[in-house]
Design a protein around this motif. Sequence first.
Motif, PDB file in Angstrom:
ATOM      1  N   MET A  73      71.237   7.767  50.399  1.00  0.00           N
ATOM      2  CA  MET A  73      71.402   6.338  50.159  1.00  0.00           C
ATOM      3  C   MET A  73      70.813   5.987  48.796  1.00  0.00           C
ATOM      4  O   MET A  73      69.932   6.691  48.295  1.00  0.00           O
ATOM      5  CB  MET A  73      70.702   5.540  51.254  1.00  0.00           C
ATOM      6  N   PRO A  74      71.285   4.913  48.164  1.00  0.00           N
ATOM      7  CA  PRO A  74      70.713   4.515  46.865  1.00  0.00           C
ATOM      8  C   PRO A  74      69.207   4.324  46.964  1.00  0.00           C
ATOM      9  O   PRO A  74      68.704   3.777  47.955  1.00  0.00           O
ATOM     10  CB  PRO A  74      71.431   3.202  46.558  1.00  0.00           C
ATOM     11  N   GLU A  75      68.495   4.778  45.965  1.00  0.00           N
ATOM     12  CA  GLU A  75      67.034   4.656  45.966  1.00  0.00           C
ATOM     13  C   GLU A  75      66.616   3.189  46.015  1.00  0.00           C
ATOM     14  O   GLU A  75      65.681   2.815  46.707  1.00  0.00           O
ATOM     15  CB  GLU A  75      66.456   5.339  44.721  1.00  0.00           C
ATOM     16  N   LYS A  76      67.331   2.367  45.254  1.00  0.00           N
ATOM     17  CA  LYS A  76      67.073   0.931  45.269  1.00  0.00           C
ATOM     18  C   LYS A  76      68.099   0.266  46.172  1.00  0.00           C
ATOM     19  O   LYS A  76      69.297   0.501  46.029  1.00  0.00           O
ATOM     20  CB  LYS A  76      67.175   0.356  43.854  1.00  0.00           C
ATOM     21  N   TRP A  77      67.635  -0.574  47.089  1.00  0.00           N
ATOM     22  CA  TRP A  77      68.541  -1.180  48.065  1.00  0.00           C
ATOM     23  C   TRP A  77      68.264  -2.677  48.194  1.00  0.00           C
ATOM     24  O   TRP A  77      67.146  -3.065  48.517  1.00  0.00           O
ATOM     25  CB  TRP A  77      68.359  -0.509  49.427  1.00  0.00           C
ATOM     26  N   PRO A  78      69.269  -3.498  47.844  1.00  0.00           N
ATOM     27  CA  PRO A  78      70.565  -3.197  47.242  1.00  0.00           C
ATOM     28  C   PRO A  78      70.412  -2.695  45.808  1.00  0.00           C
ATOM     29  O   PRO A  78      69.423  -3.016  45.145  1.00  0.00           O
ATOM     30  CB  PRO A  78      71.300  -4.531  47.283  1.00  0.00           C
ATOM     31  N   ALA A  79      71.405  -1.946  45.351  1.00  0.00           N
ATOM     32  CA  ALA A  79      71.303  -1.327  44.026  1.00  0.00           C
ATOM     33  C   ALA A  79      71.356  -2.356  42.914  1.00  0.00           C
ATOM     34  O   ALA A  79      70.723  -2.182  41.874  1.00  0.00           O
ATOM     35  CB  ALA A  79      72.424  -0.295  43.849  1.00  0.00           C
TER      36      ALA A  79
END
Length: 776
Positions: free
Chosen positions: A300-306
């Motif tokens: 999953m993207p490291e930052k959420w939401p990207a």
Amino acid sequence: MARTHQRGRGKGTAARTPQRKGSGRPVKLPSNRRKRRSKWGGIWAKILRAIGILFLCLLVAGLALAAGGYVGVIQGVKQLEAPQNFETHPTYLYSAPLGESDDSRRVIGTIFGGQNRKTASLGEMPPHLLNALVAKEDERFREHGGVDLWGIMRALYVDIRAGEAVEGASTITQQYVKNAYLSQDRSITRKVKEALIAVELERSVYEDNKDQVLADYLNTVYFGGNAYGVEAAAETYFNKSVPDLTVAESATLVGLLWSPSTLGLDREGAGIQRDLVLRKMFETGYISSQDYNEALEVPMPEKWPAAAMVESGLQGPSTTRNFADLVEEELIARYGANTVLQGGMSVYTTIDLQAQVAAREILYGPGGYLPNADDPDLALVSLDPETGRIKAMVGNRDPDSQFNLVTQGRRQPGSSFKPFALIAALEQGIDPETTFVSEKKEYMVEVPGLDKPEKWKVENFDGIVRGEMTLEEALWWSDNTVFTDLVMNPDGRGLENGPAATIDVAKRLGVSADFGPHPHPSVVLGTQEVSPLDMATAYATIANGGRKVEPTTISKVVSNAGDEDEVLYEAPDAPRGEQVIDEEIAHKATEIMIGDVTQGIAKDASLGERPVAGKTGTSENFFDAWFIGYVPQMVTGIWMGYGEGGATLEYTLDYARKLNGLSGGITPAEIWQTYMEDIMAGKPVKNFEGVEVPQEDPVETTGPTEAISGNGPETPPVPSETTTPGATTTASPPPEEPGVVPPTTSSAPPANVAPASPEPSAVTPASAPAASPAPR
């Protein structure tokens, strides 16, 4: 010579039957064979004929009405236009009145429409995005004609077996019709309209290209994070456009639809839902085994939401941001995203601005208890137990954070869970004066999956043994070994099916956590993670005489779209709620929890002559500390810890600091007292209905007392609260009243915990030694 016979034209003589004379005349039957026709038979025949004619008339009229209605639907569908992205004035969110007049309300937020609504054409959507939606939401989408009769029967069968509504039968087309053209009300009329319009849309509008339904649906739904439409969602969560979405990313976006407001902020939960969608895609044949396994490995993207939008659809002051987020979520659940984003509504909320401002200042203000960035986090929620109206909410130190610790945080409640076991005992007729023995315990627990029972060892934090004590005294002093005896029932004086009975009470009162099919007995010690709002709701149900009222943020909704204002919703002043536990049992539980403040370890929460009921809770190694308490007019729940986890409160809680030879420190009960004194100032002192308030023990300032086996009022036992799990168990009750110094678990420097403003006077329990005050 042989005899010969000439063949005649008719039958042989042997076959002939002689005819009687006069055989051509009719045969006269006996008179007794004629049926007699009575006058009643004629009347009944006429009645039946009339009923038949009436039934046929009604049938024809019904068919004509249905045909006319369907023709009307057809004509209406022909006039339907594609949903528009409305740009109108915002929806205004107002606080509760600050004075006697509605004019004293203040705007706490505005919701703008169209600020982050972006769509994509069907040609831009990759096939795996459409297939993910079909696999997750409507497997028979490409087979039915808008309404899935087989799906309805299957859902009905599942619901009947479960005894409740657990599976829906709406197709994607029906969901699109609901989102785009209809309201979100649950009436039969709306469901019939939804089904008829769905069938006619597929017959006439989408006849040549049914996948356009999927595209239109994806362009109208809410994906969380203020992303409306699939293009906005792709940009928000993956910082890319729809055509560039991978299989894993497409599955992620579809998985968000399960609970967009929650999963839009919960990276781990969104990943779990993504994997479920991928599994469905594999099972339905939309992706191969290789594609399935490769997609599962994609992180999953490291930052959420990207790439969350800086300008959100919801704007408002930071002080009330967490609360306003919850209002927006409730509005969307009630009216749908399209209606909310169109604006033109005035929403009157339940928040008390004075209580809200006081809460933030007391917690995080320059003179508050936790002013520094490296101090622990704290979640606070206050609500009216009779109406469920939320009056104050602080969900995060950072007011702009989209993670609300009150609603989304899940932490172990420790001993604040014990009142649910107490109520289960009262329901089973166990007298709170029943005596148990406080001592180190060892149990054999059957654990699913293990060949033999697991050994479970339980003791109080410092190993103290109190000897005989009553059940209510065990609650006041948070004695673990008594409550594990209660739930394990080794001598027949405890609960029948203790873990299940305790969980049943918790769920009825308002706790929504998933306890699994085989809960461990340690659940009585608060090892299952719950949210602060759930715990506050459960205690509010007890305070309300066992009548559960769902918490709400909205008191009234008015539409300003027409020439005249229209009231869409108004919360009742006295909601009926649901009686989930007996009123007398609720009153008795309140009476015993008052003793926790007047007799036990929660004296920091005392409000003097104003009666207070509540319970403390601390998880193992001081990761979490709680106090949920209430007066007749208000329930307030407080959780303290570190939002990101990993750090303990060893250098923050006063009783934990004393164990390390340090002075100072705070407790959730102390913070609760300061806050409640502020918001209840000037309000009348009320007593709990049907409750006998115990008298508060006098405060003793003498030297330390030794551990004793009795529990008399002169020398009550030193309280303690934890457990030592066996080698194979993870159950570990909270250390709430340490009496000895535990091993150091953190090298962090002491936090600056003393508030700059004058601290409330601390009330020390009578049994606490001078050098080691009792924990809360």
